[in-house]
Write a protein that holds these residues in place. Structure first.
Motif, mmCIF file in Angstrom:
data_model
loop_
_atom_site.group_PDB
_atom_site.id
_atom_site.type_symbol
_atom_site.label_atom_id
_atom_site.label_comp_id
_atom_site.label_asym_id
_atom_site.label_seq_id
_atom_site.Cartn_x
_atom_site.Cartn_y
_atom_site.Cartn_z
ATOM 1 N N ASN A 72 0.878 -1.143 0.088
ATOM 2 C CA ASN A 72 -0.045 -0.214 0.045
ATOM 3 C C ASN A 72 0.717 1.224 0.142
ATOM 4 O O ASN A 72 0.522 2.140 -0.756
ATOM 5 N N ARG A 73 1.892 1.149 0.916
ATOM 6 C CA ARG A 73 2.897 2.336 0.898
ATOM 7 C C ARG A 73 3.594 2.572 -0.554
ATOM 8 O O ARG A 73 3.750 3.596 -1.011
ATOM 9 N N TRP A 74 3.733 1.488 -1.154
ATOM 10 C CA TRP A 74 4.514 1.539 -2.477
ATOM 11 C C TRP A 74 3.486 2.038 -3.313
ATOM 12 O O TRP A 74 3.804 3.017 -4.346
ATOM 13 N N ASN A 75 2.293 1.736 -3.302
ATOM 14 C CA ASN A 75 1.349 2.295 -4.361
ATOM 15 C C ASN A 75 1.306 3.765 -4.172
ATOM 16 O O ASN A 75 1.031 4.489 -5.241
ATOM 17 N N ALA A 76 1.319 4.133 -2.825
ATOM 18 C CA ALA A 76 1.178 5.624 -2.958
ATOM 19 C C ALA A 76 2.258 6.521 -3.263
ATOM 20 O O ALA A 76 2.155 7.360 -3.944
ATOM 21 N N ILE A 77 3.494 5.845 -3.126
ATOM 22 C CA ILE A 77 4.664 6.536 -3.624
ATOM 23 C C ILE A 77 4.660 6.240 -4.941
ATOM 24 O O ILE A 77 5.203 7.281 -5.801
ATOM 25 N N GLN A 78 4.427 5.185 -5.795
ATOM 26 C CA GLN A 78 4.512 5.156 -7.241
ATOM 27 C C GLN A 78 3.686 6.148 -7.702
ATOM 28 O O GLN A 78 3.822 6.751 -8.507
ATOM 29 N N ALA A 79 2.205 6.461 -7.239
ATOM 30 C CA ALA A 79 1.139 7.060 -7.730
ATOM 31 C C ALA A 79 1.970 8.684 -7.621
ATOM 32 O O ALA A 79 1.517 9.762 -8.491
ATOM 33 N N THR A 80 2.679 8.873 -6.442
ATOM 34 C CA THR A 80 3.109 10.502 -6.208
ATOM 35 C C THR A 80 4.344 10.632 -7.433
ATOM 36 O O THR A 80 4.244 11.816 -7.604
ATOM 37 N N ILE A 81 5.022 9.794 -7.558
ATOM 38 C CA ILE A 81 5.968 9.785 -8.577
ATOM 39 C C ILE A 81 5.216 10.027 -9.901
ATOM 40 O O ILE A 81 5.697 10.959 -10.730
ATOM 41 N N ARG A 82 4.397 9.049 -10.140
ATOM 42 C CA ARG A 82 3.913 9.221 -11.652
ATOM 43 C C ARG A 82 3.000 10.681 -11.590
ATOM 44 O O ARG A 82 3.109 11.514 -12.731
ATOM 45 N N LYS A 83 2.477 11.218 -10.631
ATOM 46 C CA LYS A 83 1.681 12.306 -10.688
ATOM 47 C C LYS A 83 2.748 13.432 -10.722
ATOM 48 O O LYS A 83 2.514 14.467 -11.405
ATOM 49 N N GLY A 84 3.948 13.552 -9.980
ATOM 50 C CA GLY A 84 4.964 14.503 -10.194
ATOM 51 C C GLY A 84 5.690 14.480 -11.447
ATOM 52 O O GLY A 84 5.590 15.735 -11.886
ATOM 53 N N SER A 85 5.930 13.313 -12.004
ATOM 54 C CA SER A 85 6.492 13.359 -13.407
ATOM 55 C C SER A 85 5.411 13.907 -14.377
ATOM 56 O O SER A 85 6.080 14.330 -15.329
#
Length: 191
Positions: A72-85
């Motif tokens: 779940n934490r990796w999903n949130a981090i991955q989504a944040t990275i994709r949103k930021g990029s």
């Protein structure tokens, strides 16, 4: 008189002011990109540190390993990275186009017999800043690819831990990293 001298043929006042203004805006955009990329990298480092601490606590018998929280934490981090990029992709494309335009116009200017080393030298810090921005974006991707081996290095003494292998495989299959128009920015592509 001030307006007439500013727009004279030599452009002694206007050209340096315009160059300073455009260079300052260009540098601000590059520094914004660097700041976002550094924040995304720090986010992945924080996840890695927390995952290692939880894994060590589990191996010492102090807690129960909850793989769903890792995922779940990796999903949130991955989504944040994709949103930021995703928010930065137009800016990154503009920076790359500007860098190419600077090189092409500088080459054309030098072919027309006006090679000025001081003008080309003033552009080198800007070009270096753009290259460094792309290198930091690639560092986000490289940091994401180092997370699975890090988590996998904390194995238990009892042999293969299937829950840990699930988390490692999940992170690897997520292909997290910095994307610009759905192209994975890696160090090889940045250089």
């Amino acid at each position: 008189w001030v307006v007439a001298s500013a727009f004279s043929e030599e452009g002694e006042t206007l050209y340096p002011c315009a160059f300073a203004l455009s260079s300052g805006m260009f540098m601000a955009l590059c520094l914004c990109t660097l700041h976002v990329c550094n924040c995304l990298t720090a986010l992945v480092h924080a996840y890695s540190s927390r995952a290692c601490a939880e894994r060590q606590s589990f191996l010492q018998g102090h807690s129960v390993l909850d793989t769903s929280s890792f995922v779940n934490r990796w999903n949130a981090i991955q989504a944040t990275i994709r949103k930021g990029s995703g928010a930065m992709e137009c800016l990154m494309a503009c920076l790359q186009a500007d860098m190419l335009l600077i090189l092409v116009l500088g080459a054309i200017d030098s072919l027309h017999g006006r090679p000025s080393l001081e003008h080309l030298a003033s552009l080198l810090p800007l070009l270096a800043l753009v290259l460094f921005s792309f290198w930091r974006a690639a560092a986000v991707t490289e940091t994401c690819t180092k997370v699975p081996p890090l988590i996998n290095s904390h194995v238990s003494e009892s042999g293969v831990d299937s829950e840990c292998q699930y988390v490692v495989r999940y992170i690897m299959d997520s292909a997290a990293g910095f994307y610009v128009f759905d192209v994975h920015v890696t160090t090889a592509r940045a250089l």
